[in-house]
Design an enzyme around this catalytic site. Structure first.
Site, PDB file in Angstrom:
ATOM      1  N   SER A 215      -2.146  -2.789 -49.827  1.00  0.00           N
ATOM      2  CA  SER A 215      -1.505  -4.085 -49.643  1.00  0.00           C
ATOM      3  C   SER A 215      -2.582  -5.175 -49.674  1.00  0.00           C
ATOM      4  CB  SER A 215      -0.710  -4.106 -48.342  1.00  0.00           C
ATOM      5  OG  SER A 215       0.130  -5.236 -48.263  1.00  0.00           O
TER       6      SER A 215
ATOM      7  N   HIS B  65       6.878  -0.147 -50.561  1.00  0.00           N
ATOM      8  CA  HIS B  65       5.596  -0.580 -50.016  1.00  0.00           C
ATOM      9  C   HIS B  65       5.159   0.292 -48.842  1.00  0.00           C
ATOM     10  CE1 HIS B  65       2.469  -3.630 -49.962  1.00  0.00           C
ATOM     11  NE2 HIS B  65       2.584  -3.765 -48.658  1.00  0.00           N
TER      12      HIS B  65
END
Length: 723
Positions: free
Chosen positions: A575, A688
């Site tokens: 991320s 994610h």
């Protein structure tokens, strides 16, 4: 932040814990401990959503395990006596049971169950289980399912949330056809790990419903919708008198322009127009009503003027007026109790072993007399429970030590807390804390047998000065059997967020790398949470930038110790850590291998495609079409020609937080054009959250690919699949 003045965590776990309560089950005599493996994930047991009965006698919780055969997670509900005299026992036998909630008299337990039918997982429904015996009774059968049960104070009704609409209860043949064509008018139209390919259904926000709890021999009543419309209602709670239902909602018609705004509302139990009860210039999160219902304590984050990249969450208290007429002035004024406490209220740590299912409650808890409030806070690399005095705002420690309090609730008196505790060498078990004596007792030991066989490393905490003299905190994890006379390969780990923090919580990924012979460094550069408002927000309009320098200063400090081979160094992160990994390899060639996970390579592409929108000036002053140069200056893709480091990209096909098209896909193709060593690993159906709650086998394969790439380029191991 001044590292020299930082209070050192000198106690282990909680200072007054009985020593024997934390002893692991040791291997049999003569049995040698072994390093941890990637597939040990299948042996982990997670404890989630601890819920204590009102009288404090029993704790229900969700037990989560990875199912190797089905490549999924099984969740069931267990209960354990709070006195710890008996072992925990299983209450339900479903594979997708969650959200246990005690009835006020402690005789029944409501929970959510999803079952498989014709090979497909069905929408979750509410069930009620009598603790005296018998099978669970299903009390809802509502299209699109029911979630988040909350008992009324008299135990006769359960409120819940559902995306169903009243017309969905009509017989199927009478329902109008629904088009599958999406008409999108909101700039925020996707959300990570939501719906079909992340698309948000604006016509079906979660609303509040209620259902009467039938007698054991009675028939099931029809659920009743309490709210409707275009706004989402979340975190539903009953008022102590049972006349109102409270909830948090952003009811701004232009909410996309003010995404970080949410207020507290209530609606009469009989229905009607919701009334706003508390509002701040920012977002209200977890909250709890005082025992007498006249006040509310909540976690809030102020937006700031001008808007900030990072807004440190605080503990607020507001009075609740008795007048709940829709047109009355019902909005209470909130007082910030922790304005002078420069750490994160409800702070947490970045880890890959938070329960992948089941929930981690951590709302404020009122003392019985209403004079103090208990919250979890993040201070540097730890997260512990604190007691906050309502009159003075004074913050006192209830737990301390190098650990993370991951979840907690409390009994009706606010005295006994079931807490889930994690450390850097323990995933997390359930304990009972007496808030008065600050003594805990351990209630579960699910992971003792496995962890008693493992040779785990305890990280060494370090502080070092960055380029501008600012003190940074980090940890060094060394391989089992570490020998100071040897030179070891090395991996730098970078956390995401960027407003997050590493610390004293379990990381399978780090332990697995150390077990493979790597020294691992993980640090909290500027921009990290849990170090104060200024430290967190200092990277606004400078990300990436000085945080990269902080990371390199940490690497330099480690190299001075003499046991890291400078010619065999790797870097990885996910991320925001993926963005910084990309940035690192465009700024230096000192690393010989890199793995960039769920990353950002192009800020312009990210601005246009991510599942959240930044119309304010939190990260950039202007939109990309207004100042394309600034976006290009901070985008790794701009400097792709500088990349000489062999780099792997790990991407989830359904990651809408950092879409692959604005990340690894761009750099992968550009590097292929430049004929630089690179590979892209794609995980189907993953979002994610791949590293934390992805399919178990995908999580194992992810670990294998990261270390496989490092082994190839740092250790010279053969890996033909990457050629």
């Amino acid at each position: 932040m001044t590292g020299g003045n930082r209070a050192k965590h000198t106690s282990s776990l909680i200072r007054l814990v009985a020593i024997g309560a934390f002893c692991l089950v040791l291997p049999a005599a003569g049995q040698q401990k072994r390093p941890i493996t990637d597939r040990d994930l299948f042996g982990f047991v997670w404890v989630a959503d601890p819920q204590i009965s009102a009288d404090g006698s029993q704790v229900a919780f969700v037990r989560v395990t990875a199912n190797e055969k089905t490549d999924a997670y099984d969740t069931d509900i267990w209960v354990v006596p709070a006195d710890g005299r008996e072992a925990a026992r299983q209450l339900t036998r479903g594979t997708a049971d969650s959200a246990p909630r005690w009835s006020p008299d402690g005789r029944q337990l409501a929970f959510v169950r999803s079952v498989q039918r014709d090979g497909r997982q069905q929408p979750p429904q509410l069930f009620v289980l009598a603790l005296g015996g018998g099978e669970p009774r299903q009390i809802t059968d509502i299209p699109r399912g029911a979630s988040n049960p909350a008992w009324s104070p008299d135990g006769r009704t359960i409120a819940f949330t559902s995306t169903a609409r009243a017309e969905d209860l009509a017989p199927k043949q009478e329902r109008p056809r629904e088009s599958d064509v999406r008409v999108i008018i909101d700039p925020v139209y996707r959300a990570n790990a939501v719906g079909d390919w992340g698309y948000i259904d604006p016509d079906r926000p979660p609303h509040i419903w209620t259902v009467s709890v039938p007698e054991p021999s009675g028939s099931t009543a029809a659920p009743r919708p309490l709210t409707s419309g275009t706004f989402t209602e979340a975190n539903v709670q009953w008022s102590p008198d049972g006349k109102q239902l409270y909830f948090v909602s952003n009811r701004d018609k232009e909410m996309s322009y003010r995404p970080d705004d949410a207020d507290l509302y209530s609606v009469a139990v009989g229905g009607g127009e919701p009334v706003r009860r508390v509002s701040i210039d920012g977002q209200i999160g977890d909250y709890t009503l005082s025992p007498d219902g006249t006040r509310v304590a909540f976690i809030g984050a102020l937006t700031g003027t001008p808007p900030r990249s990072y807004s440190q969450p605080d503990l607020f208290v507001a009075a609740l007026t008795s007048d709940v007429r829709p047109k009355a002035d019902t909005t209470g004024t909130a007082s910030n109790l922790t304005a002078a406490y420069d750490f994160d209220a409800d702070g947490a740590l970045a880890g890959d072993q938070r329960s992948p299912r089941g929930g981690s409650p951590s709302a404020p808890i009122w003392s019985r007399d209403g004079s103090s409030i208990f919250i979890k806070t993040g201070e540097h690399g730890a997260a512990n429970l604190k007691r906050v005095d309502v009159a003075t705002g004074k913050v006192d420690a209830v737990t301390s030590g190098n650990q993370e309090v991951m979840a907690y609730t409390a009994d009706a008196r606010g005295e006994h807390f079931p807490v889930v505790l994690s450390t850097q060498t323990a995933i997390g078990d359930l304990h009972l804390l007496n808030a008065g004596t600050r003594v805990t007792k351990r209630l579960t030991s699910f992971n003792d047998r496995l962890f008693g066989q493992l040779q785990l490393s305890e990280p060494e905490e370090i502080t070092y000065a960055s380029f501008d003299g600012r003190k940074m905190e980090g940890w060094i994890l060394k391989p089992p059997g570490f020998d100071t006379s040897r030179k070891y390969p090395f991996i730098l780990q970078i956390h995401g967020g960027p407003h997050a923090a590493y610390g004293h919580t379990f990381m399978h990924e780090f332990q697995w790398m150390a077990a493979q012979g790597y020294v691992v460094l993980f640090t909290n550069p500027r921009g990290s949470s849990n170090y104060g408002q200024e430290f967190g927000n200092i990277i606004q309009f400078k990300y990436p930038g000085d945080d990269y320098k902080d990371l390199m200063a940490g690497v330099d400090a480690l190299l001075k110790r003499g046991y890291v081979d400078e010619a065999r160094m790797g870097v990885t992160g996910g991320s925001g850590g993926g963005l910084l990994t990309n940035w690192v390899v465009t700024q230096t060639n000192r690393f010989k291998a890199a793995v960039s996970q769920r990353d950002i390579s192009d800020w312009t592409g990210f601005w246009y495609t991510a599942d959240f929108w930044t119309p304010n000036v939190s990260w950039f002053v202007k939109a990309p079409f207004e100042d394309p140069q600034e976006y290009a200056l901070r985008s790794p893709i701009t400097y792709v020609r500088n990349i000489q480091t062999p780099i792997m990209f790990i991407l989830g096909d359904e990651d809408w937080r950092t879409p692959p098209s604005a990340g690894g896909e761009q750099l992968f193709r550009a590097l292929k054009y430049l004929k630089r060593p690179t590979v892209m690993i794609r995980f189907p159906d993953e979002t994610h959250d791949l590293s934390r709650s992805g399919k178990p086998w995908h999580r194992v394969e992810r670990l294998q690919h990261i270390v496989g790439w490092m082994d190839k380029h740092l250790l010279g191991k053969n890996a033909s699949k990457y050629e």
